[in-house]
Design an enzyme around this catalytic site. Structure first.
Site, short mmCIF file in Angstrom:
data_model
loop_
_atom_site.label_atom_id
_atom_site.label_comp_id
_atom_site.label_asym_id
_atom_site.label_seq_id
_atom_site.Cartn_x
_atom_site.Cartn_y
_atom_site.Cartn_z
N TRP A 160 3.58 -6.46 4.22
CA TRP A 160 1.93 -6.77 4.56
C TRP A 160 1.96 -8.41 4.80
O TRP A 160 1.15 -9.00 3.89
CB TRP A 160 1.26 -6.41 3.23
N GLN B 234 -8.75 1.77 6.91
CA GLN B 234 -8.24 2.73 6.09
C GLN B 234 -9.13 3.58 5.28
O GLN B 234 -10.20 3.30 5.32
CB GLN B 234 -7.28 2.09 5.02
N VAL C 198 3.28 3.87 -6.56
CA VAL C 198 3.18 5.01 -6.91
C VAL C 198 4.79 5.68 -7.20
O VAL C 198 5.83 4.92 -6.54
CB VAL C 198 2.69 5.78 -5.54
N ALA D 299 -2.76 9.09 -5.60
CA ALA D 299 -3.36 8.31 -4.76
C ALA D 299 -2.94 8.58 -3.07
O ALA D 299 -1.70 8.78 -2.89
CB ALA D 299 -3.22 6.74 -4.91
N1 PHE Z 1 -1.74 1.49 1.09
C1 PHE Z 1 -0.55 2.13 1.53
C2 PHE Z 1 -0.49 1.29 2.94
O1 PHE Z 1 -1.38 0.54 3.47
C3 PHE Z 1 -0.98 3.58 1.58
C4 PHE Z 1 -0.87 4.14 0.34
C5 PHE Z 1 -1.91 4.43 -0.25
C6 PHE Z 1 0.34 4.68 -0.06
C7 PHE Z 1 -1.94 5.11 -1.43
C8 PHE Z 1 0.38 5.48 -1.17
C9 PHE Z 1 -0.79 5.62 -2.10
O2 PHE Z 1 0.45 1.61 3.75
#
Ligand code: PHE
Length: 352
Positions: A159, A220, A263, A317
């Site tokens: 990120w 998203q 997670v 999630a």
């Molecule tokens: N936030 C993660 C992404 O941007 C996606 C994700 C959200 C994965 C929630 C697992 C649980 O790639």
């Protein structure tokens, strides 16, 4: 006397003609007509004054003024014709045609991203998920740390982020444009007590080179469910129902291991290709499967961080790219179309 009168007529003729030449509109022509040819106009006045003359003069001058009246009437008629024609032409140039039906003002329509966000939210609504939204400029704490991504964690590399500086206030903790909607998992859990079931649509930002499948700003959709006794089967059942509702009742889903620091276990979900039914084609890069989201069971560290006891509460999630889902649904081949502001593209979705 007669000569005088003839001079008067000559003068009148000159004056009337030059006044007529000045007339540019039907209104000024009408004024001219009243002044010269009208019942109390100049010619009538001359004719009225003939009474006091001898018979010969009366005849000559009477004829002369009558001739003048006819001449001026002719010239006036021609001029009226000329002015009307040029006024009509002018009206055509300026496009005024009062007989044309009115034009409808252009109607706006929903952006394809808005449409897919609504559709996805509607797919989760019957399963008890409500929609919440959160800040697009986020604290490092929420975007990373409370999601089990400490300052030195290599997952931050995924990120590469857009940071917001506050040079005048070094005490402000670091802000950034959120790289995902996951920080809202934390914000919701901090504010509420389970059971929780939320969908979080919103903008996310990444320092990214753009291409057909990557944009530095996109949308998203996050999902979070927390309660007592939630297990991986709930995650699979919920996301399977979602996939069928968006991509068709006959869709199959596939879950494979994936890593996200917040997670455990983590998974990616794919659907079998709706284009070739799993045979292999261009849409699924000849694999038969299309990856559509990341998901997993909320990490016990994350639960502890917001003050939940992981021995009592558990949950799952997930996160997906809204544009990606729309691209698959609509057969759109380039994510950059979404934000190029090209109405030819945007209008195609107005009827949905
Ligand atoms: N936030 C993660 C992404 O941007 C996606 C994700 C959200 C994965 C929630 C697992 C649980 O790639």
């Amino acid at each position: 006397m007669t000569n005088n009168n003839q001079n008067t007529l000559e003068k009148l003729k000159e004056e009337a003609r030059s006044a007529l030449a000045e007339c540019e509109s039907l209104a000024s022509l009408e004024e001219w007509r009243i002044n010269y040819l009208g019942r109390r106009g100049a010619i009538s006045t001359v004719m009225g004054s003939l009474g006091g003359l001898d018979q010969d003069s009366r005849r000559t001058l009477g004829k002369a003024s009558n001739d003048l009246k006819i001449l001026l009437q002719d010239e006036y008629d021609d001029k009226v014709q000329e002015v009307s024609v040029s006024q009509n032409a002018e009206n055509q140039v300026t496009g005024i045609d009062v007989t044309l039906p009115g034009r409808n003002p252009p109607q706006g329509s929903f952006h394809p991203t808005t449409l897919i966000v609504r559709e996805i939210a509607a797919a989760f609504a019957p399963m008890g998920f409500r929609v919440v939204e959160g800040p697009e400029v986020e604290l490092d704490t929420y975007n990373f740390q409370k999601l089990n991504i400490p300052a030195d964690h290599p997952a931050r590399d995924m990120w590469n982020s857009l940071w917001v500086d506050y040079p005048n206030d070094p005490d402000l903790r670091p802000f950034l444009l959120r790289t995902h909607t996951s920080p809202m998992q934390i914000r919701v859990m901090e504010q509420e007590t389970p059971p929780i079931r939320v969908i979080v649509p919103g903008k996310a930002f990444r320092y990214e080179a753009t291409d057909a499948t990557h944009e530095w700003q996109f949308t998203q959709i996050e999902g979070l469910a927390i309660d007592k006794g939630i297990g991986f089967a709930d995650l699979k059942g919920t996301l399977d129902a979602f996939a069928k509702s968006i991509f068709g009742e006959t869709r199959k889903t596939r879950f494979r291991c994936d890593f996200f620091p917040f997670v455990e276990p983590g998974a990616e979900m794919s659907i079998d290709c709706f284009k070739c039914d799993g045979e292999g084609c261009r849409v699924c890069s000849h694999t038969g499967w299309i990856e559509i989201l990341g998901a997993g069971m909320v990490h016990p560290e994350v639960l502890r961080g917001v003050g939940y006891d992981p021995n009592i509460y558990s949950g799952f999630a997930f996160g997906m790219g809204a544009e990606r889902i729309a691209m698959l649904r609509q057969g759109i081949d380039d994510i950059r179309h979404f934000y190029a502001n090209d109405l030819r593209f945007l209008k195609q979705f107005s009827q949905q």
